[in-house]
Design an enzyme around this catalytic site. Structure first.
Site, PDB file in Angstrom:
ATOM      1  N   ASN A 264       1.698   1.631   4.666  1.00  0.00           N
ATOM      2  CA  ASN A 264       2.491   0.105   5.295  1.00  0.00           C
ATOM      3  C   ASN A 264       2.397   0.737   6.837  1.00  0.00           C
ATOM      4  OD1 ASN A 264       5.566  -1.580   6.006  1.00  0.00           O
ATOM      5  ND2 ASN A 264       3.223  -2.700   4.850  1.00  0.00           N
TER       6      ASN A 264
ATOM      7  N   CYS B  76       0.848  -0.424   0.032  1.00  0.00           N
ATOM      8  CA  CYS B  76      -0.037  -0.289   0.172  1.00  0.00           C
ATOM      9  C   CYS B  76       1.134   1.209   0.058  1.00  0.00           C
ATOM     10  CB  CYS B  76      -1.443  -0.487   1.198  1.00  0.00           C
ATOM     11  SG  CYS B  76       0.113  -0.072   2.533  1.00  0.00           S
TER      12      CYS B  76
ATOM     13  N   CYS C 227      -1.281   0.695   7.225  1.00  0.00           N
ATOM     14  CA  CYS C 227      -2.944   0.394   7.397  1.00  0.00           C
ATOM     15  C   CYS C 227      -2.731  -0.647   6.551  1.00  0.00           C
ATOM     16  CB  CYS C 227      -3.788   1.608   6.536  1.00  0.00           C
ATOM     17  SG  CYS C 227      -3.384   2.846   8.151  1.00  0.00           S
ATOM     18  N   ARG C 228      -3.726  -0.893   5.307  1.00  0.00           N
ATOM     19  CA  ARG C 228      -4.021  -1.474   4.380  1.00  0.00           C
ATOM     20  C   ARG C 228      -2.534  -3.092   4.393  1.00  0.00           C
ATOM     21  NH1 ARG C 228      -5.029   2.029  -0.351  1.00  0.00           N
ATOM     22  NH2 ARG C 228      -3.584   3.079   0.593  1.00  0.00           N
ATOM     23  N   SER C 229      -1.673  -2.656   3.978  1.00  0.00           N
ATOM     24  CA  SER C 229      -0.813  -4.321   3.594  1.00  0.00           C
ATOM     25  C   SER C 229      -0.879  -4.606   4.803  1.00  0.00           C
ATOM     26  CB  SER C 229       0.130  -3.112   2.555  1.00  0.00           C
ATOM     27  OG  SER C 229       1.095  -2.832   3.123  1.00  0.00           O
TER      28      SER C 229
ATOM     29  N   ASP D 285      -8.225   4.183   1.535  1.00  0.00           N
ATOM     30  CA  ASP D 285      -6.917   4.089   1.986  1.00  0.00           C
ATOM     31  C   ASP D 285      -8.370   4.634   3.449  1.00  0.00           C
ATOM     32  OD1 ASP D 285      -5.573   5.382   3.796  1.00  0.00           O
ATOM     33  OD2 ASP D 285      -4.616   6.147   1.766  1.00  0.00           O
TER      34      ASP D 285
HETATM   35  P1  4NP Z   1      -1.893   2.697   3.836  1.00  0.00           P
HETATM   36  O1  4NP Z   1      -2.195   4.797   4.870  1.00  0.00           O
HETATM   37  O2  4NP Z   1      -1.174   3.015   3.062  1.00  0.00           O
HETATM   38  O3  4NP Z   1      -3.348   1.617   3.876  1.00  0.00           O
HETATM   39  O4  4NP Z   1      -0.730   2.128   5.579  1.00  0.00           O
HETATM   40  C1  4NP Z   1      -1.250   5.046   4.086  1.00  0.00           C
HETATM   41  C2  4NP Z   1      -0.569   5.620   6.099  1.00  0.00           C
HETATM   42  C3  4NP Z   1      -0.264   6.605   5.867  1.00  0.00           C
HETATM   43  C4  4NP Z   1      -0.315   7.664   4.873  1.00  0.00           C
HETATM   44  C5  4NP Z   1      -1.180   7.928   4.102  1.00  0.00           C
HETATM   45  C6  4NP Z   1      -2.308   5.928   3.877  1.00  0.00           C
HETATM   46  N1  4NP Z   1       0.221   9.334   5.340  1.00  0.00           N
HETATM   47  O5  4NP Z   1       0.025   9.785   4.419  1.00  0.00           O
HETATM   48  O6  4NP Z   1       1.305   9.271   6.143  1.00  0.00           O
END
Ligand code: 4NP
Length: 163
Positions: free
Chosen positions: A11, A8, A13-15, A126
């Site tokens: 790294n 993602c 949340c989703r992944s 997201d």
């Molecule tokens: P992820 O979510 O891609 O599912 O881990 C996010 C985590 C952090 C950010 C964006 C999306 N960020 O902008 O810091």
């Protein structure tokens, strides 16, 4: 050994949630010696960090533990992983570009929800700027897509599933 990398943006949340749910399913099948997964981000925003607290809480609520520290995708990942699976089309685009810099420019990159019937092309949304219900929604989406991935692996690698 089949190695799966979930990717993602951050790294956190989703992944890592995909990694935790997938590893729990694989352990449930007794296949953890043959099928392993890891996760990574296309960005460098959260290198070395634990998953987001909301990710951990949501996973725990659903009986899933996550052991992971944030890391960015490496060029060597295109060599080391059998399956590289992006959470959304933006991650997929970034992986396609990165892949061209690697020694494995022909590696196929997958989209997570393409493994869920009738969900081709859809994103795992997201949840970072959302609330608890957005994390629960991600959990449900991943749970279904990961069952689809396992069905795909059963067909592609029958010898691994033959106990
Ligand atoms: P992820 O979510 O891609 O599912 O881990 C996010 C985590 C952090 C950010 C964006 C999306 N960020 O902008 O810091």
């Amino acid at each position: 050994m089949i190695k799966v990398l979930f990717v993602c943006l951050g790294n956190i949340c989703r992944s890592p949630m995909a990694e935790g749910i997938f590893n729990a399913k694989i352990k449930g099948l007794g296949l953890e010696k043959s099928i392993q997964s890891d996760s990574a981000g296309t960005s460098d925003y959260h290198i070395g960090e634990l998953p987001d607290e909301r990710t951990l809480r949501c996973a725990q609520k659903n009986g899933v533990g996550i052991q992971h520290r944030g890391r960015q995708v490496h060029l060597t990942d295109f060599r080391d992983f059998s399956y590289i699976i992006a959470m959304d089309s933006s991650n997929l685009r970034n992986l396609e570009l990165l892949k061209l810099q690697s020694r494995f420019p022909n590696k196929e990159i997958y989209l997570m929800r393409n493994f869920a019937e009738g969900e081709t092309g859809l994103a795992v949304p997201d949840p970072y700027y959302g609330g608890e219900e957005d994390f629960e929604n991600v959990y449900r989406i991943l749970d279904a897509a990961l069952d689809g991935l396992i069905s795909h692996l059963k067909v592609a690698h029958p010898q691994v599933f033959k106990a």
